[in-house]
Motif scaffolding. Structure first.
Motif, PDB file in Angstrom:
ATOM      1  N   CYS A  45       0.828  -1.214   0.000  1.00 48.94           N
ATOM      2  CA  CYS A  45       0.000   0.000   0.000  1.00 48.94           C
ATOM      3  C   CYS A  45       0.859   1.260   0.000  1.00 48.94           C
ATOM      4  O   CYS A  45       0.549   2.226  -0.707  1.00 48.94           O
ATOM      5  N   ALA A  46       1.923   1.273   0.785  1.00 49.50           N
ATOM      6  CA  ALA A  46       2.800   2.449   0.849  1.00 49.50           C
ATOM      7  C   ALA A  46       3.457   2.713  -0.505  1.00 49.50           C
ATOM      8  O   ALA A  46       3.521   3.867  -0.964  1.00 49.50           O
ATOM      9  N   ASP A  51      11.979  -4.658 -10.792  1.00 47.69           N
ATOM     10  CA  ASP A  51      13.178  -3.873 -10.477  1.00 47.69           C
ATOM     11  C   ASP A  51      13.595  -4.126  -9.042  1.00 47.69           C
ATOM     12  O   ASP A  51      14.782  -4.131  -8.727  1.00 47.69           O
ATOM     13  N   VAL A  52      12.597  -4.304  -8.167  1.00 46.50           N
ATOM     14  CA  VAL A  52      12.846  -4.483  -6.742  1.00 46.50           C
ATOM     15  C   VAL A  52      11.933  -5.583  -6.216  1.00 46.50           C
ATOM     16  O   VAL A  52      10.757  -5.638  -6.568  1.00 46.50           O
ATOM     17  N   VAL A  53      12.503  -6.435  -5.355  1.00 48.82           N
ATOM     18  CA  VAL A  53      11.716  -7.448  -4.667  1.00 48.82           C
ATOM     19  C   VAL A  53      11.982  -7.324  -3.175  1.00 48.82           C
ATOM     20  O   VAL A  53      13.131  -7.126  -2.755  1.00 48.82           O
ATOM     21  N   LEU A  81      19.001   2.128   4.141  1.00 45.89           N
ATOM     22  CA  LEU A  81      19.478   1.606   2.863  1.00 45.89           C
ATOM     23  C   LEU A  81      18.872   2.470   1.767  1.00 45.89           C
ATOM     24  O   LEU A  81      17.694   2.813   1.816  1.00 45.89           O
ATOM     25  N   ARG A  82      19.674   2.821   0.784  1.00 42.32           N
ATOM     26  CA  ARG A  82      19.209   3.650  -0.327  1.00 42.32           C
ATOM     27  C   ARG A  82      18.840   2.766  -1.507  1.00 42.32           C
ATOM     28  O   ARG A  82      19.693   2.038  -2.031  1.00 42.32           O
ATOM     29  N   LEU A 124      13.982   2.560  -6.529  1.00 42.79           N
ATOM     30  CA  LEU A 124      12.791   3.212  -6.010  1.00 42.79           C
ATOM     31  C   LEU A 124      12.989   4.724  -5.850  1.00 42.79           C
ATOM     32  O   LEU A 124      12.021   5.473  -5.811  1.00 42.79           O
ATOM     33  N   GLY A 125      14.250   5.139  -5.688  1.00 43.18           N
ATOM     34  CA  GLY A 125      14.524   6.539  -5.378  1.00 43.18           C
ATOM     35  C   GLY A 125      14.112   6.875  -3.957  1.00 43.18           C
ATOM     36  O   GLY A 125      13.720   7.993  -3.658  1.00 43.18           O
ATOM     37  N   LEU A 126      14.224   5.879  -3.065  1.00 42.50           N
ATOM     38  CA  LEU A 126      13.793   6.044  -1.674  1.00 42.50           C
ATOM     39  C   LEU A 126      14.844   5.501  -0.715  1.00 42.50           C
ATOM     40  O   LEU A 126      15.631   4.621  -1.070  1.00 42.50           O
TER      41      LEU A 126
END
Length: 169
Positions: free
Chosen positions: A37-38, A96-98, A160-161, A165-167
């Protein structure tokens, strides 16, 4: 005379469920839902971002046994539309991310089988979170794909960068 049945791509069934629960405990289920959700909320205005969770991800066309079920995954470059399953050959790109939420029943698979498979598939970043701090030294570890291998991310200021995600996590 025997008749040879040859399956075509149209006749191969890709199940939508593996029959397993979403998470082992309420804590794990809530984390999966909250993370999805976030991320969906943060990327709500990006038309080319899909965030999925607990969805069967098929990575070899013609072989329904070649599948994995990421707890949460993020893909840039595909549409937002609802999916029943995620087929790599139709989507044209891996996540891209898991994120995997580690638990008693999954932590070894998260660090071995899934870790290797996600690298082979080209998943740029892989995060494992141990909410109960039972299995990992650090509760959150991240890996970035470099030259086909995962390299552990450095924790900076307790975060962690995620470049994908750019987060900061």
């Amino acid at each position: 005379m025997s008749v040879v049945h040859q399956e075509t791509a149209a006749t191969i069934e890709y199940p939508e469920s593996d029959g397993k629960p979403m998470g082992e405990t309420d804590v794990h289920i809530e984390l999966i839902i909250n993370l999805r959700c976030a991320l969906r909320d943060f990327f709500r205005n990006a038309a080319d971002v899909y965030v999925g969770s607990n969805l069967l991800f098929y990575y070899v066309e013609g072989d329904p046994g070649k599948r994995i079920e990421p707890d949460v995954f993020f893909v840039r470059g595909v549409g937002k539309g609802a999916r029943r399953v995620y087929k790599l050959w139709e989507e044209g790109r891996p996540p891209d991310v898991v994120f995997e939420i580690s638990s008693r029943g999954t932590w070894q698979e998260d660090l071995q089988k899934k870790w290797q498979l996600y690298a082979q598939l080209g998943v740029r970043e892989y995060f494992i979170f141990d909410p109960e701090r039972d299995y990992l030294i650090e509760p959150l570890v991240g890996y970035r794909l470099e030259d086909g291998q995962y390299v552990r991310m450095e924790v900076e200021g307790g975060r962690l960068r995620s470049e994908a995600l750019g987060l900061e996590l």
